[in-house]
Design an enzyme around this catalytic site. Structure first.
Site, PDB file in Angstrom:
ATOM      1  N   LYS A 187      -1.837   0.546 -10.121  1.00  0.00           N
ATOM      2  CA  LYS A 187      -1.007   0.200 -11.286  1.00  0.00           C
ATOM      3  C   LYS A 187      -0.539  -1.248 -11.212  1.00  0.00           C
ATOM      4  O   LYS A 187      -0.488  -1.859 -10.138  1.00  0.00           O
ATOM      5  CB  LYS A 187       0.207   1.134 -11.410  1.00  0.00           C
ATOM      6  CG  LYS A 187       1.174   1.166 -10.210  1.00  0.00           C
ATOM      7  CD  LYS A 187       2.204   0.046 -10.173  1.00  0.00           C
ATOM      8  CE  LYS A 187       3.053   0.055  -8.912  1.00  0.00           C
ATOM      9  NZ  LYS A 187       3.771  -1.174  -8.626  1.00  0.00           N
TER      10      LYS A 187
ATOM     11  N   GLY B 283      -0.167  -3.891  -1.520  1.00  0.00           N
ATOM     12  CA  GLY B 283      -0.458  -4.925  -2.513  1.00  0.00           C
ATOM     13  C   GLY B 283       0.415  -4.847  -3.751  1.00  0.00           C
ATOM     14  O   GLY B 283       0.181  -5.564  -4.722  1.00  0.00           O
ATOM     15  N   GLY B 284       1.399  -3.939  -3.766  1.00  0.00           N
ATOM     16  CA  GLY B 284       2.237  -3.795  -4.960  1.00  0.00           C
ATOM     17  C   GLY B 284       1.530  -3.066  -6.083  1.00  0.00           C
ATOM     18  O   GLY B 284       1.907  -3.167  -7.244  1.00  0.00           O
ATOM     19  N   MET B 285       0.476  -2.302  -5.727  1.00  0.00           N
ATOM     20  CA  MET B 285      -0.270  -1.557  -6.748  1.00  0.00           C
ATOM     21  C   MET B 285      -0.180  -0.046  -6.533  1.00  0.00           C
ATOM     22  O   MET B 285      -0.960   0.722  -7.104  1.00  0.00           O
ATOM     23  CB  MET B 285      -1.733  -2.015  -6.778  1.00  0.00           C
ATOM     24  CG  MET B 285      -1.878  -3.457  -7.241  1.00  0.00           C
ATOM     25  SD  MET B 285      -3.586  -3.892  -7.545  1.00  0.00           S
ATOM     26  CE  MET B 285      -3.927  -2.943  -9.034  1.00  0.00           C
ATOM     27  N   ALA B 286       0.787   0.362  -5.715  1.00  0.00           N
ATOM     28  CA  ALA B 286       1.089   1.785  -5.500  1.00  0.00           C
ATOM     29  C   ALA B 286      -0.059   2.565  -4.870  1.00  0.00           C
ATOM     30  O   ALA B 286      -0.245   3.751  -5.183  1.00  0.00           O
ATOM     31  CB  ALA B 286       1.532   2.448  -6.818  1.00  0.00           C
TER      32      ALA B 286
ATOM     33  N   ASP C  60       6.894   6.045  -7.023  1.00  0.00           N
ATOM     34  CA  ASP C  60       5.758   5.766  -7.909  1.00  0.00           C
ATOM     35  C   ASP C  60       4.801   6.953  -8.053  1.00  0.00           C
ATOM     36  O   ASP C  60       3.874   6.906  -8.867  1.00  0.00           O
ATOM     37  CB  ASP C  60       4.934   4.582  -7.365  1.00  0.00           C
ATOM     38  CG  ASP C  60       5.676   3.255  -7.482  1.00  0.00           C
ATOM     39  OD1 ASP C  60       6.669   3.181  -8.235  1.00  0.00           O
ATOM     40  OD2 ASP C  60       5.239   2.279  -6.832  1.00  0.00           O
TER      41      ASP C  60
HETATM   42  P1  ATP Z   1       4.209   0.179  -3.894  1.00  0.00           P
HETATM   43  O1  ATP Z   1       3.570  -0.656  -4.943  1.00  0.00           O
HETATM   44  O2  ATP Z   1       4.245   1.650  -4.223  1.00  0.00           O
HETATM   45  O3  ATP Z   1       5.503  -0.312  -3.377  1.00  0.00           O
HETATM   46  P2  ATP Z   1       2.194  -0.874  -2.201  1.00  0.00           P
HETATM   47  O4  ATP Z   1       1.041  -0.656  -3.107  1.00  0.00           O
HETATM   48  O5  ATP Z   1       2.774  -2.221  -2.102  1.00  0.00           O
HETATM   49  O6  ATP Z   1       3.299   0.173  -2.584  1.00  0.00           O
HETATM   50  P3  ATP Z   1       0.856   0.709  -0.247  1.00  0.00           P
HETATM   51  O7  ATP Z   1      -0.582   0.373  -0.429  1.00  0.00           O
HETATM   52  O8  ATP Z   1       1.316   2.035  -0.748  1.00  0.00           O
HETATM   53  O9  ATP Z   1       1.801  -0.437  -0.770  1.00  0.00           O
HETATM   54  O10 ATP Z   1       1.143   0.571   1.326  1.00  0.00           O
HETATM   55  C1  ATP Z   1       2.433   0.362   1.869  1.00  0.00           C
HETATM   56  C2  ATP Z   1       2.392   0.821   3.316  1.00  0.00           C
HETATM   57  O11 ATP Z   1       2.319   2.244   3.327  1.00  0.00           O
HETATM   58  C3  ATP Z   1       1.171   0.353   4.081  1.00  0.00           C
HETATM   59  O12 ATP Z   1       1.449  -0.814   4.780  1.00  0.00           O
HETATM   60  C4  ATP Z   1       0.842   1.509   4.999  1.00  0.00           C
HETATM   61  O13 ATP Z   1       1.368   1.304   6.285  1.00  0.00           O
HETATM   62  C5  ATP Z   1       1.558   2.713   4.423  1.00  0.00           C
HETATM   63  N1  ATP Z   1       0.697   3.799   3.876  1.00  0.00           N
HETATM   64  C6  ATP Z   1       0.950   5.104   3.985  1.00  0.00           C
HETATM   65  N2  ATP Z   1       0.018   5.829   3.347  1.00  0.00           N
HETATM   66  C7  ATP Z   1      -0.852   4.976   2.818  1.00  0.00           C
HETATM   67  C8  ATP Z   1      -2.028   5.152   2.047  1.00  0.00           C
HETATM   68  N3  ATP Z   1      -2.483   6.361   1.708  1.00  0.00           N
HETATM   69  N4  ATP Z   1      -2.679   4.053   1.630  1.00  0.00           N
HETATM   70  C9  ATP Z   1      -2.203   2.831   1.966  1.00  0.00           C
HETATM   71  N5  ATP Z   1      -1.119   2.614   2.720  1.00  0.00           N
HETATM   72  C10 ATP Z   1      -0.433   3.674   3.139  1.00  0.00           C
END
Ligand code: ATP
Length: 309
Positions: free
Chosen positions: A12, A102-105, A141
């Protein structure tokens, strides 16, 4: 009885992310507009022999940074489903296309995928609303990742209201070498606000964005993009400022940090325009890689279900 289910989940971007005050429960009140985009993870859940527990293997984008133990959100989602009729012995195979941290959930999308996979595998028919309630306990999210499309998220982002949107949106996503921690970005927002001694108001989604989406006017959508986390993300990663400016210089309709970053999202007029922006961003050397995507994409969807016998 099914033995194996594969679910596809989308990443997202937040078209608006308005961050309100820090609440007593440690969360911030949010008013956000999510849009699912065509960057996907695929998760296969296969029933395993009793007593074997939950095992996870990960392939694809950023695999080295993804935990394979019970801290993985997909594993936690399978565990959470046990009390709703799910199974405690399963093999999970996750192929990542969504950038990690990456901030893309990405993690939340995988949790949403695991909830739907178990629901399908065990023929529980809980429905998206109940799965969302279970998912909200795993991450704010997760409910949106079940629904997809374009939607408002309120409370801590977990209360979803589908938005009225016309048109397709063409995105260029600039992926960073290293992720940013979402809690750290939120802490930086509070720090910046404390320093400036600002009164933080209750969050609200901008009317200009909602009417631009309703009209299907990408130009106006580009102008109305906003993210209260952007300043904190660029504080922590100053090169993002330059990257965002490069996108504007390349003619993007709007440039924004996606969620807590560091992925940056650039809105284009169409596919050809997106290609031009992608080439310009690649040549800056400020990002690891550039991907094109369209939105709104779908929420968690079963793409394969099979019985082995
Ligand atoms: P959001 O946008 O929801 O804040 P995000 O996209 O920035 O999250 P994620 O890719 O969800 O971040 O990863 C954040 C951290 O969660 C990672 O550094 C990792 O250690 C942990 N993690 C736990 N489960 C997963 C998964 N299924 N995929 C990726 N990272 C995961």
């Amino acid at each position: 009885m099914l033995d194996s289910v594969t679910v596809r989940v989308s990443g997202k971007v937040n078209l608006a992310l308005n961050v309100g005050p820090l609440r007593e429960d440690g969360y911030h009140s949010l008013a956000t507009v999510f849009q699912a985009v065509s960057i996907y993870d695929d998760l296969t859940v296969t029933a395993a022999a009793p007593g074997s527990g939950i095992r996870l293997t990960v392939t694809g984008e950023g695999v080295g940074a993804v935990p394979t133990d019970s801290s993985n959100l997909a594993v936690r989602a399978v565990e959470a489903m046990v009390q709703h009729g799910g199974i405690s012995d399963a093999v999970l195979s996750l192929n990542k296309g969504i950038p990690v941290a990456g901030g893309m959930a990405g993690g939340s999308a995988d949790a949403a995928g695991a909830l739907l996979a178990i629901d399908t595998l065990c023929e529980l028919n809980l429905g998206r609303e109940n799965l969302s309630e279970i998912g909200a306990e795993l991450g704010s999210d997760v409910p949106f990742c079940l629904y997809g499309g374009t939607a408002l998220g309120t409370d801590r982002g977990n209360v979803i209201t589908p938005a009225l949107v016309r048109g397709d949106y063409y995105w260029v996503l600039a992926l960073a070498e290293e992720g940013l921690s979402t809690p750290e970005v939120f802490r930086r927002v509070d720090y910046i606000r404390d320093l400036a001694d600002v009164l933080v108001e209750d969050p609200k989604v901008p009317d200009a964005l909602m009417s631009a989406l309703l009209a299907g006017d990408a130009q106006l959508v580009g102008k109305a993009l906003s993210n209260d986390l952007q300043r904190a993300a660029t504080h922590l990663r100053p090169s993002l400022d330059q990257l965002l400016r490069s996108g504007q210089d390349a003619g993007a309709l709007g440039s924004i940090v996606s969620g807590s970053g560091p992925t940056c999202a650039f809105l284009a007029r169409d596919n050809i325009h997106a290609l031009d922006i992608a080439v310009a961003l690649t040549s800056t050397g400020l990002c690891r890689t550039v991907k094109r995507a369209t939105g709104p994409a779908f929420g968690a969807t079963v793409i394969d279900a099979r019985s082995i016998a």
